[in-house]
Structures are given as structure tokens and as C-alpha cells.
Write an enzyme that holds these catalytic residues in place. Structure first.
Site, PDB file in Angstrom:
ATOM      1  N   PRO A  38      -6.832  25.439  29.935  1.00 53.07           N
ATOM      2  CA  PRO A  38      -7.836  26.389  29.516  1.00 53.07           C
ATOM      3  C   PRO A  38      -7.446  27.840  29.711  1.00 53.07           C
ATOM      4  O   PRO A  38      -7.090  28.256  30.809  1.00 53.07           O
ATOM      5  CB  PRO A  38      -9.024  26.050  30.428  1.00 53.07           C
ATOM      6  CG  PRO A  38      -8.456  25.229  31.543  1.00 53.07           C
ATOM      7  CD  PRO A  38      -7.010  25.105  31.356  1.00 53.07           C
ATOM      8  N   GLU A  39      -7.578  28.605  28.669  1.00 55.18           N
ATOM      9  CA  GLU A  39      -7.533  30.056  28.769  1.00 55.18           C
ATOM     10  C   GLU A  39      -8.966  30.534  28.576  1.00 55.18           C
ATOM     11  O   GLU A  39      -9.890  29.723  28.566  1.00 55.18           O
ATOM     12  CB  GLU A  39      -6.567  30.626  27.722  1.00 55.18           C
ATOM     13  CG  GLU A  39      -5.150  30.074  27.908  1.00 55.18           C
ATOM     14  CD  GLU A  39      -4.134  30.639  26.939  1.00 55.18           C
ATOM     15  OE1 GLU A  39      -4.249  31.821  26.598  1.00 55.18           O
ATOM     16  OE2 GLU A  39      -3.243  29.896  26.527  1.00 55.18           O
TER      17      GLU A  39
END
Length: 270
Positions: free
Chosen positions: A2-3
Site C-alpha cells: 500500500p501507498e
DNA sequence: CGCGACTCCTGCCGGC
DNA sequence: TGCCGGCAGGAGTCGC
């Protein structure tokens, strides 16, 4: 995994379902994450209400009234809600059983994520030195230009530094630099004022577009009740080594920068 | 202080 | 088919 877009999609996917609900029981199935899940968490949280779910950079903040539950998804973490009795996944390490037979499950195969507790998020070690949010007005061309002066790092490393700006990880760094026509290997100190402006706008555009598409699902990212994102269909350089550049048709290059794969078009990016 | 290398961990994929 | 090396969306920590 996840960014910023994936964390934001996660937040949007579960906020309405958890805000205002009572935490009936906490279940710690594996406490060995990046840092151990604090021992006293059960006593602190059981019986409390989740007042709100917010995000700072890639961190999720559950406001529980008496303090904040701080969560990071690391490289492989995901968070979703399920009916209480639905089957567990192998790496469901931390579960919040909520009022209404819902369970919120933190799954993280690589265990690089964390679940922590703080009563003072402003002063928390992991949060206090974070740079501005990329979508905020204070992250602008002038700011990035200032920050880039006298820096020895290449531009890709600068925009991935969470003290400069939060939320830009390996995928969106490559994508934003492609959108800006700037090579990831360009020295930060040589960035022009105009390029800073272009790059900042590209970062904002790429992140917004990804959030709109539900984030990027490369392997197994999913949010809320498990739905995937679709931004990977819009990726122009990331993980496209050897494929044709969507703009000029040239071959996309891959290069290691700071031990991370970086993708760019040698023709379009200077 | 800034910077680069290293580290934590599991899973998956390609090559032999 | 099985084994092995390499790689993976993060980021704190250490040594220089």
C-alpha cells in the site's frame, strides 16, 4: 502493497462501517509485527468506541476517545471487515470484533506493518517528523524546490522520503516522474523551479487518479470488503520493463535506485 | 545532519 | 516435479 492511494481506499472502504461502533473484543493472533502489538491494548480498547478513522501519510489512525490506535500496512498488509463468523485467512494477525457481528481484520503476511497505541499522535515518534500530505496546498512547487536545494539524493529518493512528502512509494514515484518527463536518476539539486512545479502537479494528479480507480492491485491488495483496485491498468511505466512506452513506443527501462526497482522511458524522461 | 546499505518476513515466479 | 535464487507496494536503524 500500500501507498497513499491504497491506504486511503482502505480508509474510505471501512470508515462508514466502523465509525461509531463499540469494540466488543480484541483478538491478537500474532503480536510479532514490525514492533510487537502492545500487551495492554485489550484492556485499553475493549468497550471503547471507534469515534473516527483518519489517515496521516500511510498510517491509519483510529480515534478511540482515550487514545489513538495507530496502524501501518507495511508492504503486504490489508484491512477489511467481514461478518464475525466468516473464515479467517492465514495471516489475519489482529482482529477487532465490533458491535453488530462485524470483525475488522488486519492481515499481513510479511509482518512489516504495525499496530500501536498513542495518546499524543502529534508527538509520536513515527508521526512527528512527517512531511506534508501530497494533496495539501502546502505541498507545492516552491516547497519542493526549496527542499531539493543542496540535496545529494536523486529525485526519486527525494519524493519517496516521508520527511519531504508522505505517501509516495515505489509505484507512484516512477509514475509521477514519467508524467513529469523527469528521469528518476536526476539529481535533486539540479531540479529547476519549473520542474518542481511540474513534478508536484504530477504527483497530485497520479495519486488522485489512483484513488479514483480504487488503488493499485498488483498481487492481492483489496480494501473494505475485499474489492480490488484498477489503477494497475493505468500504470505507464511501473513493472513494464521492456514493454513499449505508451507515448513514444520506446522500450521501458528498469534500474535499481537505492535497492528499489525504478522504471522510466529513456526517450520521454530527461 | 544527510546519505546509503541493511534489515525485518512470507510468498511467488522463473529457471534449471 | 522440486529446489533455489531473486524479487516484492515500507521505512526504521546503523555506520560513516
Amino acid at each position: 502493497m500500500p501507498e497513499l492511494p491504497e491506504v486511503e481506499i482502505t480508509r474510505l472502504g471501512i470508515a462508514a462501517a466502523v465509525e461509531g461502533r463499540r469494540i466488543e473484543r480484541l483478538e491478537v493472533r500474532e503480536s510479532r509485527l514490525r514492533w510487537p502489538i502492545p500487551r495492554g491494548l485489550k484492556k485499553r480498547l475493549e468497550g471503547q468506541y471507534i469515534l473516527s478513522l483518519k489517515r496521516r501519510g500511510k498510517y491509519l489512525l483510529f480515534d478511540c476517545g482515550t487514545g489513538i490506535l495507530l496502524m501501518h500496512l507495511g508492504m503486504s498488509g490489508s484491512l477489511c471487515y467481514r461478518p464475525r463468523e466468516s473464515p479467517l485467512k492465514k495471516h489475519d494477525h489482529f482482529i477487532m470484533h465490533l458491535q453488530g457481528d462485524i470483525s475488522l481484520r488486519f492481515c499481513d503476511p510479511r509482518r512489516f506493518g504495525c499496530v500501536l497505541w498513542t495518546v499524543d499522535p502529534e508527538q509520536h515518534k513515527l508521526l512527528k517528523d512527517l512531511g506534508p500530505e501530497p494533496l495539501a496546498d502546502e505541498f507545492n512547487g516552491q516547497y519542493l524546490y526549496q527542499q531539493s536545494r543542496k540535496r545529494k539524493v536523486v529525485i526519486k529518493n527525494l519524493i519517496m522520503n516521508s520527511k519531504i512528502v508522505v505517501g509516495v512509494g515505489n509505484i507512484y514515484a516512477s509514475e509521477s516522474l514519467f508524467e513529469s518527463g523527469i528521469r528518476p536518476t536526476r539529481s535533486s539539486a539540479k531540479l529547476t523551479r519549473l520542474q518542481s512545479e511540474t513534478l508536484v502537479q504530477a504527483i497530485k494528479t497520479v495519486l488522485r487518479r489512483s484513488i479514483k480507480a480504487g488503488g493499485t492491485t498488483l498481487r492481492d491488495f483489496s480494501a473494505g470488503q475485499g474489492q480490488p483496485g484498477y489503477f494497475q491498468q493505468q500504470l505507464k511505466v511501473y513493472d513494464r520493463e521492456g514493454l513499449a512506452c505508451v507515448v513514444c513506443g520506446g522500450s521501458i527501462k528498469r534500474k535499481l535506485i537505492g535497492q528499489r526497482s525504478s522504471y522510466y522511458c529513456g526517450q520521454c524522461q530527461k
